[in-house]
Enzyme design. Sequence first.
Site, mmCIF file in Angstrom:
data_model
loop_
_atom_site.group_PDB
_atom_site.id
_atom_site.type_symbol
_atom_site.label_atom_id
_atom_site.label_comp_id
_atom_site.label_asym_id
_atom_site.label_seq_id
_atom_site.Cartn_x
_atom_site.Cartn_y
_atom_site.Cartn_z
ATOM 1 N N SER A 53 0.854 -1.188 0.000
ATOM 2 C CA SER A 53 0.000 0.000 0.000
ATOM 3 C C SER A 53 0.886 1.233 0.000
ATOM 4 C CB SER A 53 -0.883 0.000 1.242
ATOM 5 O OG SER A 53 -0.092 0.325 2.360
ATOM 6 N N LYS A 54 0.224 2.376 0.069
ATOM 7 C CA LYS A 54 0.945 3.655 0.045
ATOM 8 C C LYS A 54 1.989 3.727 1.158
ATOM 9 C CE LYS A 54 -2.566 6.727 -1.668
ATOM 10 N NZ LYS A 54 -3.755 6.790 -0.862
ATOM 11 N N ARG A 55 1.718 3.039 2.246
ATOM 12 C CA ARG A 55 2.667 3.065 3.363
ATOM 13 C C ARG A 55 4.061 2.613 2.931
ATOM 14 N NH1 ARG A 55 2.246 -0.651 6.782
ATOM 15 N NH2 ARG A 55 0.684 -1.839 5.665
#
Length: 485
Positions: free
Chosen positions: A250-252
């Site tokens: 994910s964006k993380r």
Amino acid sequence: MVRVRFAPSPTGLLHIGNARTALFNWLYAKRYKGSFILRVEDTDVARSEKRYTEQIIEDLRWLGLDWQEGPGVGGDYGPYIQSERLHLYREFSHKLLNDAKAYHCYCTPQELEERRQTARSAGKPPRYDNRCRNLSDEQRNAFEGAGRPSSIRFVVSEEVVAFEDLVRGRCAFDMGLVGDFVIMKSDDTPSFHFAVAVDDALMKITHVIRGEDHLSNTPCHILLFRALGYDPPLFAHISLTMGPDRTLLSKRHGAASVSEYRRLGYLPEALVNYMALLGWCPGDKREKFNIEDAVKKFDVKDISKSASIFDQQKLDWLGSQYLREANLDRLTDLSIPHFKQSGLIQDGFDRAKIKSIVEAVRPGLSRLLQIPDEARFFFEEPTLDKKVTELLSSNTAERILTAMLKKLQQISGLDKSSPYGDKFREIVKDIGVETSLKGKALLMPIRLALTGKERGPELFAIAPILGLEECKKRIENALLILTKK
Ligand code: GLU
């Protein structure tokens, strides 16, 4: 004939994991000379946005994953946007109602939530208890009379639904554990399950290749296919892509969407090669392969069952391989907006010069966005910072630069016809003989004076681009700083 589809929900940007699903579908269609269909699943009105549909389409085009049927292309089984197919879901839900394979449910969201809570606290699965399945006519009339909104639920038969998944092998689900599920919501729009099953059936999809997160939905879809009178397609559920910490990518984990990788300047062919490697390889040890190679060898049964881990280093390595071999004119055109954006060039720039610069800097880089940064010293005189000045403050550096300046003053120009600066190379060679220095000891002072950096493109490629006058000026400046010390 093979008919596969990619069915994104436009509730966000095209994620690498989903783009990989699109790629595997595309490869499968190409391999078996079938059709790749794009279908936009936008029935979740609250979360779907048109700008995401547009962006997904643009990203797929950029990746080169063209579709034979779908938005912008048309086809015999359209429309390909679910919000334009509502009449079909209504028609098929009525068919199921008439066949007593579905029924109206009058339970309110609040009631359903309360029952779920009760089930959970009793340690039972929070499934729907099918209570509206057998309402009497009076009960139904009473609800209707009271103006209660209703959804339509599908009658789930208590059986084990088994199928042979092309990636995961035999899968079986006990449908006795699943309550009757909603196929049409009270606002007369279809549920996700229903829209997928109706569309896969009507669009004559032969193979459903999708993320493993949909595995448990598949028995519901199979029952719907059967109830609607269609043979289910074959299924292939591909493992998900994880970040290095083994949680869903994910964006993380940094960039996660195709548009972000595009913005960072990866070439599409590098990203496509990289995504193919997430769970698949062409059967040999090769990690770099072009899409035509992949088409020849691709098969869903060879996709790995285990989750793939995103590896930034590998992507960067592939990025650099593709940057190095890209057609130079194409690369120059792709780099120009980045040069402009970083303020290094304006309209009326010298394209031939940019082309030589791109050629000189590309070997060390993995994406377009790095090019202007790496090339900055061609446009701006380097500021020799403390570290560089220290590195230059040896006697040998001064000797080398003095000799170089003298030799440059005696010539009328650098050999621009040779990308490797043969004249400059000769001069360096002579200085090496005169000073008995070689390798880094000989080259580093020159590099530092010309570029202000310890690392960078091939030295002999730099000088002819800078030109004789600029080289002299930079060496003079470096000497000035050295003698001032
Ligand atoms: N629209 C679903 C998603 O984006 C895909 C459904 C499917 O492939 O069957 O996850």
